[in-house]
Structures are given as C-alpha cells and as structure tokens.
Design a protein around this motif. Sequence first.
Motif, PDB file in Angstrom:
ATOM      1  N   ILE A 112      -8.153   9.673   5.044  1.00 54.00           N
ATOM      2  CA  ILE A 112      -6.864   8.981   5.079  1.00 54.00           C
ATOM      3  C   ILE A 112      -6.315  10.842   4.617  1.00 54.00           C
ATOM      4  CG2 ILE A 112      -5.082   8.163   2.815  1.00 54.00           C
ATOM      5  CD1 ILE A 112      -7.478   6.176   1.741  1.00 54.00           C
ATOM      6  N   PRO A 120      -4.816   4.011   4.691  1.00 58.36           N
ATOM      7  CA  PRO A 120      -6.140   3.196   4.442  1.00 58.36           C
ATOM      8  C   PRO A 120      -6.078   1.707   5.322  1.00 58.36           C
ATOM      9  CG  PRO A 120      -4.587   3.845   1.842  1.00 58.36           C
ATOM     10  CD  PRO A 120      -4.016   4.138   3.415  1.00 58.36           C
ATOM     11  N   ILE A 125     -11.647   0.345   5.492  1.00 57.25           N
ATOM     12  CA  ILE A 125     -11.613  -0.029   4.412  1.00 57.25           C
ATOM     13  C   ILE A 125     -11.549  -1.725   4.374  1.00 57.25           C
ATOM     14  CG2 ILE A 125     -10.425  -0.284   2.395  1.00 57.25           C
ATOM     15  CD1 ILE A 125      -9.656   3.113   2.991  1.00 57.25           C
ATOM     16  N   THR A 153     -10.090  10.426  -0.165  1.00 57.66           N
ATOM     17  CA  THR A 153     -10.898   9.113   0.694  1.00 57.66           C
ATOM     18  C   THR A 153     -11.478   8.471  -1.128  1.00 57.66           C
ATOM     19  OG1 THR A 153     -10.224   9.677   2.877  1.00 57.66           O
ATOM     20  CG2 THR A 153     -11.582   8.038   2.082  1.00 57.66           C
ATOM     21  N   TYR A 156     -10.017   7.073  -3.735  1.00 54.37           N
ATOM     22  CA  TYR A 156      -9.188   6.211  -3.239  1.00 54.37           C
ATOM     23  C   TYR A 156     -10.187   4.820  -3.237  1.00 54.37           C
ATOM     24  CZ  TYR A 156      -6.387   2.480  -0.756  1.00 54.37           C
ATOM     25  OH  TYR A 156      -5.901   1.446  -0.013  1.00 54.37           O
ATOM     26  N   LEU A 157     -11.490   4.877  -2.448  1.00 54.37           N
ATOM     27  CA  LEU A 157     -12.324   4.229  -2.739  1.00 54.37           C
ATOM     28  C   LEU A 157     -13.103   3.547  -4.159  1.00 54.37           C
ATOM     29  CD1 LEU A 157     -14.505   4.847   0.619  1.00 54.37           C
ATOM     30  CD2 LEU A 157     -12.584   3.112   0.598  1.00 54.37           C
TER      31      LEU A 157
END
Lengths: 203, 203
Positions: A112, A120, A125, A153, A156-157
């Motif tokens: 990202i 995303p 993803i 990233t 975020y994941l």
Amino acid sequence: MAEYIAPLEILIEQFRSLKGVGRKTATRMAFSILDFSNEQTERFANAILDAKRSITHCKRCFNISDAPVCAVCSDGRRDPGVVCVVEDARAVMAFEKVKEYHGLYHVLGGVIAPMEGIGPDQLHIRELLERVNNEPIREIIIATNPTIDGETTAMYLARLLVDYDVEVSRLAYGVPVGGDLEYADEVTLFRAMEGRKSINQKP
Amino acid sequence: MAEYIAPLEILIEQFRSLKGVGRKTATRMAFSILDFSNEQTERFANAILDAKRSITHCKRCFNISDAPVCAVCSDGRRDPGVVCVVEDARAVMAFEKVKEYHGLYHVLGGVIAPMEGIGPDQLHIRELLERVNNEPIREIIIATNPTIDGETTAMYLARLLVDYDVEVSRLAYGVPVGGDLEYADEVTLFRAMEGRKSINQKP
C-alpha cells in the motif's frame, strides 16, 4: 554528431526503462550489445520475449510460475497451514534459498503506497482473505519489507485478519546476523533492544 | 524450487553477459522485464535487434555508424589533417561531447592485451597506416586510455609511426580538472608534476 545515432539512442532509452538503471549504465549495456555476435543478440532478444511469454502468476499465491500453479503450491510436502505473505516473487526466492520454511506463500504484488496511488484494491488482498476462508490456514506470517510502506501494509493486513480465526505474526526485527553494530541504524538497534530475548541459563 | 524457473534463469544469464553486470543486477533487471507490459517487452526486444541490425562500423574510421561512412567522416567541415586514435566508439562520443575537436578519428577496436590474446593484428592498425599513406594527415593524436594496455598500444603505435611523415602526439596526463589532489593517485600526481607548465608572466 552531438548525440548517439538513433538506433543506439533508442536502445539506451530501453535499457533505462529497467529498474535502477541510469543513463551511464544503460549506455554501457547498449554498447555491450553492439559487441555481441548476431547469434548472441538473437539469443538475448529471444530470452526477453520467452520469459515474458512463458512466465505467468500462480493462480493460488501469485508467485511467478511457468505453470498455472507454481512449484511451491504444487509441492505436496509443503505445510498448507502456514502462509507467508510477501510483497513480490523476489521475496519468495529469498525465503526459498534459506530452505528452512516449509509453508506456502501469498504474493501481494506490491505494498500500500498512497503517494503512488496504490491502495489495497490493487494488491492481492481479497484473494488472501479468500484463501483464509477456504484453505486450512492456521498462521499467516506477514513478511512485507521493513520499510514504511511495508509496515503500513503489515498493519493493515493485521487489522483485517483480526476477524478471522488465524494466528498472525510478523518477521522479527533485529540486527542482521554477521553485521557490525557500528553500522546498524538507530531504528534497527532500538527494535533489537525492544525484541531482546532472555538467555538466562536457569538451573 | 531451489533455483528460479527456467525462462527467468535464462534471462538472468543473458543479462549477465552484458559488460559489468553481475548476478544481482541481472536478476533485478530480469524481474523488471516481468513487470513490463507485452508492448514494452516487444519494444525492448526490437530495440536490441534493430540496433544490432542497423549499426555498423564506418569503413574509414571504424566508428559506429548507421551509414557506410560515419557522421564525423562525412562532415566536410572537419579537418582531415588531424586524426585522433581511440580504443572504441565510446571514446569518440566522449570527445564529440566536448565540441572542441575538429579533426577526424580512427577507432582501433580495442588495445593490445597479450594476456587476453589481443595482438596488433586484431586491431585496425593496418587500416590506420593505410590512412596515413593515403590521406593528407599531418598529426596523429594517440588517445588510448591511460591504462597499462592503453599505454602499451600508444607506445607500439608511436614506434610504428616513426617511419611516416606525420606528427604523433599523446593526450596530456595530469590531475583532472575539478578534482581534489588528496584523491589523485601517485602515478597521476607524478605525471602532473613531470608535465608541469610554466606560468611565468615575462614582462
């Protein structure tokens, strides 16, 4: 003749389009081609076209592959319960060289990077979440690069995966093995301190 | 998957055949190609083939050219009385960038390098002597690189040209303009001292 002749200039520009290649390197490489025999030149051009034509992405993990499913995913001896999430196929190769990881991979196809307009949705993803739903995955190891975008990233994941029944881990930070502390940057040293492990020998 | 898949491995090997490209750089470049669109890839491969097909050597001076006689040799405003002898076409480009040299060139196609099996016969030395015989050449400036092989070749040419009615000169050695003396190597400093010029202002 202030500039190079046209076909050479075009070739130099083509070499410059490769990642990390500047004008000087591109010029050196273009002159290398002029020193090639005709057969060598044909072989070079064909290798480029062949690689592009025959290399595709694994439909399961998006690793590079010359078959619909890559060599890792189609290897029955790998543990399908562990998936290492990486930015690109190069990271897969790096882990494979170690020969100590026996799980599978999932290649995001980047990180990202809002500044570059990559969100995303441009990454694989959605497909990762589908795998978590459909495959017997126990653990996701997030192994994006230790850069700002890689961190973003990973975070975020991690947040997305909270809703799933799967363990999520991140690669350990620390001083690189064989490195000299003198040359380690401060953030790395801080992370190495923070992540310190007890080596007490209890009786 | 201990190694890269075959077509990628082949492409990496092809990139490695370029001068000064090691395994790491070659791998990075090969992955760049995989990120290309099909059109970009075609353009890249075609640029290689086109350059090789259309670039030839000037039949007079052996500079690279897309015509039988190169742009320098066919430029009527150049002084045919002065010929600068260089190792390769890159040196021609370097001098042309300066825009202060108005003579012609002669590209040897390398230097005498006994360790690599390159003797005078592999270079365009015979053709240089023919030019000295047939063209109105007053001066030959030997501008091979300031390396051991470049020096050997310069000395060899100087000895050959003794028998001809032509002035022979060599590029001046010295400290590079804008450089810092601290970083100049000892041989260069010695040559700079040796070649020192009087700047006395006589009344």
